[in-house]
Design a protein around this motif. Structure first.
Motif, PDB file in Angstrom:
ATOM      1  N   THR A 148       0.836  -1.195   0.000  1.00 21.75           N
ATOM      2  CA  THR A 148       0.000   0.000   0.000  1.00 21.75           C
ATOM      3  C   THR A 148       0.871   1.244   0.000  1.00 21.75           C
ATOM      4  N   TRP A 149       0.387   2.289  -0.672  1.00 20.74           N
ATOM      5  CA  TRP A 149       1.083   3.567  -0.697  1.00 20.74           C
ATOM      6  C   TRP A 149       0.712   4.451   0.484  1.00 20.74           C
ATOM      7  N   ILE A 197      -6.879   4.360  -1.938  1.00 21.81           N
ATOM      8  CA  ILE A 197      -8.247   3.851  -1.949  1.00 21.81           C
ATOM      9  C   ILE A 197      -8.387   2.981  -3.192  1.00 21.81           C
ATOM     10  N   GLY A 198      -8.334   1.671  -3.013  1.00 22.57           N
ATOM     11  CA  GLY A 198      -8.325   0.790  -4.170  1.00 22.57           C
ATOM     12  C   GLY A 198      -7.067   1.017  -4.977  1.00 22.57           C
ATOM     13  N   SER A 199      -7.218   1.348  -6.249  1.00 23.01           N
ATOM     14  CA  SER A 199      -6.061   1.639  -7.097  1.00 23.01           C
ATOM     15  C   SER A 199      -5.720   3.123  -7.129  1.00 23.01           C
ATOM     16  N   ALA A 238      -2.302   3.665  -8.927  1.00 15.15           N
ATOM     17  CA  ALA A 238      -1.240   2.730  -8.571  1.00 15.15           C
ATOM     18  C   ALA A 238      -1.412   1.420  -9.309  1.00 15.15           C
ATOM     19  N   PHE A 239      -0.309   0.919  -9.837  1.00  6.03           N
ATOM     20  CA  PHE A 239      -0.247  -0.412 -10.414  1.00  6.03           C
ATOM     21  C   PHE A 239       0.707  -1.217  -9.543  1.00  6.03           C
ATOM     22  N   ASP A 240       0.171  -1.694  -8.401  1.00  5.52           N
ATOM     23  CA  ASP A 240       0.965  -2.350  -7.372  1.00  5.52           C
ATOM     24  C   ASP A 240       2.030  -1.377  -6.862  1.00  5.52           C
TER      25      ASP A 240
END
Length: 209
Positions: A41-42, A86-88, A134-136
């Motif tokens: 997570t970021w 939040i999610g991606s 975010a992509f992972d």
């Protein structure tokens, strides 16, 4: 006769129990414990440093300066911020302060007859919102907000990409356009300072997992 039957039943029960005890158990072995892999997570606070290149083009509408050509140089500083995922989607707030070895300098006579010196600024700062996807461990984002330098205020907008190569360390490449208003600095003076910045940065993130 009853005693013989009872004795036979007892012996049969003992024999059956002994044979059952010798048979292998049909109870299934417990499933091995497998720890869940933590999801990256970021979200969290971070601090970091950055360095890059900036170039300015001071645009003064009322006067000509002695040095008004494009001028570039080193830019470097530090940043602090917070992300929330939040999610991606990732949103956050970041502030930075920068040393800037570029800018124009010169002198002009204002409408009040006074000669004003324009010195090159050697620092600027920003306070910006960030929003991205975010992509992972990869984050693509846009950013924009308030910019300031000496007595000038203005705005900035830009974007970048950031990649977390460990749970706590991430690297980014970012570009910003900064526009500062100089109108209030000198009487009868209508102008602005605008410049671009391209920089690489390294962030340390706190409280992951």
């Amino acid at each position: 006769m009853k005693k013989i039957l009872l004795s036979s039943v007892a012996l049969l029960g003992l024999a059956t129990g002994a044979v059952a005890a010798d048979l292998p158990s049909r109870r299934a072995a417990p499933a091995p414990m497998i720890a869940a892999v933590p999801v990256f997570t970021w979200t969290g606070f971070y601090v970091g440093v950055n360095a890059g290149y900036g170039w300015s083009n001071d645009d003064f509408d009322s006067v000509d300066l002695a040095d008004e050509d494009d001028d570039g140089g080193f830019v470097g500083g530090a940043q602090v911020g917070y992300n929330y995922q939040i999610g991606s989607f990732v949103v956050g707030l970041e502030g930075d302060i920068q040393y800037a070895d570029f800018g124009s300098e010169g002198a002009f006579v204002g409408t009040d007859g006074v000669t004003y010196d324009v010195d090159r600024s050697d620092w600027f700062g920003t306070v910006r919102a960030r929003a991205g996807v975010a992509f992972d461990r990869a984050l693509i984002y846009a950013t924009g907000g308030f910019a300031f330098a000496d007595d000038a205020n203005g705005w900035t907008v830009g974007g970048g990409v950031e990649y977390a190569f460990t749970n706590n360390l991430s690297a980014k490449i970012e570009g910003l356009y900064v526009n500062l208003d100089n109108d209030d600095d000198f009487p009868g003076f209508d102008g602005e300072t605008d410049f671009g910045v391209v920089r690489a940065g390294l962030n340390f993130r706190f409280g992951t997992y």
